[in-house]
Design a protein around this motif. Structure first.
Motif, PDB file in Angstrom:
ATOM      1  N   PHE A  22       9.378 -12.205  -4.761  1.00 18.68           N
ATOM      2  CA  PHE A  22       7.677 -12.195  -5.080  1.00 18.68           C
ATOM      3  C   PHE A  22       6.911 -11.320  -4.630  1.00 18.68           C
ATOM      4  CE2 PHE A  22       8.486 -16.946  -7.057  1.00 18.68           C
ATOM      5  CZ  PHE A  22       8.226 -16.277  -8.589  1.00 18.68           C
ATOM      6  N   LEU A  23       7.089 -11.169  -3.405  1.00 16.32           N
ATOM      7  CA  LEU A  23       6.458 -10.696  -2.745  1.00 16.32           C
ATOM      8  C   LEU A  23       6.773  -8.986  -2.341  1.00 16.32           C
ATOM      9  CD1 LEU A  23       5.761 -10.911   0.767  1.00 16.32           C
ATOM     10  CD2 LEU A  23       7.250  -9.637   0.419  1.00 16.32           C
ATOM     11  N   LYS A  24       8.229  -8.485  -2.496  1.00 16.13           N
ATOM     12  CA  LYS A  24       8.196  -7.283  -3.534  1.00 16.13           C
ATOM     13  C   LYS A  24       7.156  -7.113  -4.614  1.00 16.13           C
ATOM     14  CE  LYS A  24      12.152  -7.636  -2.750  1.00 16.13           C
ATOM     15  NZ  LYS A  24      14.234  -7.492  -2.643  1.00 16.13           N
ATOM     16  N   TRP A  25       7.496  -7.627  -5.738  1.00 17.24           N
ATOM     17  CA  TRP A  25       6.714  -7.335  -6.710  1.00 17.24           C
ATOM     18  C   TRP A  25       5.669  -7.456  -6.515  1.00 17.24           C
ATOM     19  CZ3 TRP A  25       3.163 -10.718 -10.256  1.00 17.24           C
ATOM     20  CH2 TRP A  25       3.746 -10.127 -11.250  1.00 17.24           C
ATOM     21  N   ILE A  26       4.833  -8.133  -6.369  1.00 11.11           N
ATOM     22  CA  ILE A  26       2.987  -8.133  -5.764  1.00 11.11           C
ATOM     23  C   ILE A  26       2.452  -6.713  -4.598  1.00 11.11           C
ATOM     24  CG2 ILE A  26       1.059  -9.498  -4.648  1.00 11.11           C
ATOM     25  CD1 ILE A  26       2.624 -11.788  -4.762  1.00 11.11           C
ATOM     26  N   ILE A  27       3.439  -6.149  -4.393  1.00 16.18           N
ATOM     27  CA  ILE A  27       2.846  -5.203  -3.222  1.00 16.18           C
ATOM     28  C   ILE A  27       3.031  -4.167  -3.125  1.00 16.18           C
ATOM     29  CG2 ILE A  27       2.468  -7.271  -0.884  1.00 16.18           C
ATOM     30  CD1 ILE A  27       5.009  -5.806   0.369  1.00 16.18           C
ATOM     31  N   VAL A  28       4.016  -3.951  -3.893  1.00 17.21           N
ATOM     32  CA  VAL A  28       4.593  -2.341  -4.430  1.00 17.21           C
ATOM     33  C   VAL A  28       3.614  -1.598  -4.639  1.00 17.21           C
ATOM     34  CG1 VAL A  28       6.016  -1.208  -6.389  1.00 17.21           C
ATOM     35  CG2 VAL A  28       7.602  -2.874  -4.690  1.00 17.21           C
ATOM     36  N   PRO A  29       3.116  -1.965  -5.801  1.00 17.89           N
ATOM     37  CA  PRO A  29       2.061  -1.228  -5.879  1.00 17.89           C
ATOM     38  C   PRO A  29       0.616  -1.037  -5.084  1.00 17.89           C
ATOM     39  CG  PRO A  29       1.427  -2.735  -7.234  1.00 17.89           C
ATOM     40  CD  PRO A  29       2.831  -3.087  -6.189  1.00 17.89           C
ATOM     41  N   ILE A  30       0.537  -1.444  -4.564  1.00 12.69           N
ATOM     42  CA  ILE A  30      -0.570  -1.651  -3.655  1.00 12.69           C
ATOM     43  C   ILE A  30      -0.544  -0.789  -2.716  1.00 12.69           C
ATOM     44  CG2 ILE A  30      -2.237  -2.417  -1.783  1.00 12.69           C
ATOM     45  CD1 ILE A  30      -0.877  -5.473  -3.314  1.00 12.69           C
ATOM     46  N   ILE A  31      -1.124  -0.206  -2.699  1.00 11.72           N
ATOM     47  CA  ILE A  31      -1.595   0.981  -1.461  1.00 11.72           C
ATOM     48  C   ILE A  31      -2.347   0.747  -0.170  1.00 11.72           C
ATOM     49  CG2 ILE A  31      -2.165   3.644  -0.910  1.00 11.72           C
ATOM     50  CD1 ILE A  31      -1.963   4.071  -4.030  1.00 11.72           C
ATOM     51  N   VAL A  32      -1.916   1.084   0.700  1.00  9.14           N
ATOM     52  CA  VAL A  32      -2.940   0.572   1.775  1.00  9.14           C
ATOM     53  C   VAL A  32      -2.697   2.074   3.224  1.00  9.14           C
ATOM     54  CG1 VAL A  32      -1.436  -1.529   1.913  1.00  9.14           C
ATOM     55  CG2 VAL A  32      -0.775  -0.029   3.670  1.00  9.14           C
ATOM     56  N   GLN A  33      -3.507   1.878   3.785  1.00 11.00           N
ATOM     57  CA  GLN A  33      -3.808   2.976   4.923  1.00 11.00           C
ATOM     58  C   GLN A  33      -3.697   3.212   5.958  1.00 11.00           C
ATOM     59  OE1 GLN A  33      -6.495   5.071   3.842  1.00 11.00           O
ATOM     60  NE2 GLN A  33      -6.365   4.089   1.809  1.00 11.00           N
ATOM     61  N   ASN A  34      -2.686   2.342   6.813  1.00  2.80           N
ATOM     62  CA  ASN A  34      -2.038   2.054   7.806  1.00  2.80           C
ATOM     63  C   ASN A  34      -1.585   1.109   8.148  1.00  2.80           C
ATOM     64  OD1 ASN A  34      -3.902  -0.307   9.374  1.00  2.80           O
ATOM     65  ND2 ASN A  34      -5.253   1.362   9.250  1.00  2.80           N
ATOM     66  N   GLU A  35      -0.511   1.052   8.541  1.00  4.11           N
ATOM     67  CA  GLU A  35       0.360   0.189   9.602  1.00  4.11           C
ATOM     68  C   GLU A  35      -0.392  -1.697   9.107  1.00  4.11           C
ATOM     69  OE1 GLU A  35       3.347  -1.016  13.024  1.00  4.11           O
ATOM     70  OE2 GLU A  35       3.064   1.171  12.472  1.00  4.11           O
ATOM     71  N   ASP A  36      -1.660  -1.457  10.066  1.00  2.00           N
ATOM     72  CA  ASP A  36      -1.748  -2.776  10.204  1.00  2.00           C
ATOM     73  C   ASP A  36      -2.869  -3.931   9.024  1.00  2.00           C
ATOM     74  OD1 ASP A  36      -2.059  -2.892  13.030  1.00  2.00           O
ATOM     75  OD2 ASP A  36      -4.148  -1.724  13.570  1.00  2.00           O
ATOM     76  N   GLU A  37      -3.019  -2.382   8.180  1.00  2.00           N
ATOM     77  CA  GLU A  37      -3.267  -3.509   6.945  1.00  2.00           C
ATOM     78  C   GLU A  37      -2.353  -3.519   6.591  1.00  2.00           C
ATOM     79  OE1 GLU A  37      -5.583  -2.228   2.841  1.00  2.00           O
ATOM     80  OE2 GLU A  37      -6.161  -0.277   4.397  1.00  2.00           O
ATOM     81  N   PHE A  38      -0.670  -2.837   6.353  1.00  2.00           N
ATOM     82  CA  PHE A  38       0.210  -3.494   5.571  1.00  2.00           C
ATOM     83  C   PHE A  38       0.347  -5.004   5.992  1.00  2.00           C
ATOM     84  CE2 PHE A  38       5.068  -3.108   5.387  1.00  2.00           C
ATOM     85  CZ  PHE A  38       5.249  -3.533   3.739  1.00  2.00           C
ATOM     86  N   PHE A  39       0.717  -4.932   6.828  1.00  2.00           N
ATOM     87  CA  PHE A  39       1.173  -6.254   7.702  1.00  2.00           C
ATOM     88  C   PHE A  39       0.423  -6.976   6.965  1.00  2.00           C
ATOM     89  CE2 PHE A  39       3.302  -3.466  10.736  1.00  2.00           C
ATOM     90  CZ  PHE A  39       4.848  -3.637  10.742  1.00  2.00           C
ATOM     91  N   GLU A  40      -1.321  -7.016   7.394  1.00  2.00           N
ATOM     92  CA  GLU A  40      -2.125  -7.997   7.027  1.00  2.00           C
ATOM     93  C   GLU A  40      -1.806  -8.786   5.665  1.00  2.00           C
ATOM     94  OE1 GLU A  40      -4.797 -10.813   7.315  1.00  2.00           O
ATOM     95  OE2 GLU A  40      -3.940  -9.692   9.147  1.00  2.00           O
ATOM     96  N   LEU A  41      -1.364  -7.414   4.295  1.00  2.00           N
ATOM     97  CA  LEU A  41      -1.447  -7.590   3.210  1.00  2.00           C
ATOM     98  C   LEU A  41       0.533  -8.556   2.983  1.00  2.00           C
ATOM     99  CD1 LEU A  41      -1.611  -7.421   0.319  1.00  2.00           C
ATOM    100  CD2 LEU A  41      -0.199  -4.533   0.458  1.00  2.00           C
TER     101      LEU A  41
END
Length: 70
Positions: free
Chosen positions: A22-41
């Motif tokens: 589920f996690l991969k399915w949800i976050i794959v299409p989302i583009i993040v600006q940096n590592e911190d934003e990615f970990f928060e997502l």
């Protein structure tokens, strides 16, 4: 808390595998600006998925019904 032994090589019985799916399915299409934003997502998405009672309930029912067969 009850300890339930899972048969070896049974990822379909491991609840964490479904969480990762589920996690991969949800976050794959989302583009993040940096590592911190990615970990928060990741953290927010993981928390939302694992807090869904229906997810845990379905998994428990499936596992307990299979456990009765052994």
């Amino acid at each position: 808390m009850n300890l339930i032994f899972l048969p070896p090589s049974s990822p379909h019985l491991n609840p964490l595998e479904k969480v990762w799916d589920f996690l991969k399915w949800i976050i794959v299409p989302i583009i993040v600006q940096n590592e911190d934003e990615f970990f928060e997502l990741l953290k927010d998405t993981f928390d939302r998925i694992t807090n869904r009672i229906s997810f845990a309930k379905k998994w428990c029912q499936k596992l307990l019904s299979l456990h009765k067969l052994f």
